[in-house]
Motif scaffolding. Sequence first.
Motif: not given
Length: 279
Positions: A158-159, A162-164, A187, A189, A212-213
Amino acid sequence: MPRQHDSSALELRRAVWPQITGRPMVLVPVGATEQHGPHLPLDTDTVVATAVAREAVQRLADRDHAEGCPDARVLLAPALAFGASGEHAHFPGTVSIGHEALRVVLIETVRSLSLWAGRCVFVNGHGGNVATLDGAVAQLRAEGHDTAWLGCVVHGGDAHAGRTETSLMLHLAPDDVRLDAAAAGDTRPIAELMPELAARGVRAVAPNGVLGDPSGAGAQEGRVLLRNLVDTAVRRVQAWRLDPRGRLGEPSAPSPPLTAAQRTVADRRAKTAPYHSRP
């Protein structure tokens, strides 16, 4: 491969000048100081870029040692912690020096390094720096400097915040992550978000600063993500294949020919630093 070099001998900030010989390659992390939602620290991009660069330097040094070179031929420079973060300007804590100032910093960094170092690689952790890196590296290469850049990009991630990135930071700096404050933002793209982000900034799109999340993030996932980022960085540095933007690509990618200025500099340096011509 077991580690052969003491990491302190590979970091420019901890070195003394007589240790630096043979025109080593230098990796320079480029990050940012900007909001990363209510749960991640402002230095997230700098932490990630530094971690990727540090581990890449260690692996490259271990390879050199295995090939019979006892001296460090690759060094980690201190990170450039301020970048172009104007899209986050409406959040307290963000410090952006803008594209023009960043461009000058990148160019003058390499010009200074070129007095004693060999190749220079910028390891970028912030997407907002990309356009500036493209322009600065293009100018530096036109001046004859053997310089390139690479990004810490997680494909499919994700941008922002977020999770990344949350997973990476749970691995790298878990004490700085406030998981109890983590919440999803916008969330959609990034390609869909870009026009609105460019026009209005992040806060107008995601009031909490998250694109993102972060749900489901974990340190083990971050460990895997970091390993993949380092694998990519090492592979690309060793291959030294540049695209037209000066960005290091995969070994199979074609490399543009050197300019006349680059050939002159390369020929001069090759007489004293054979490592320069090695992948």
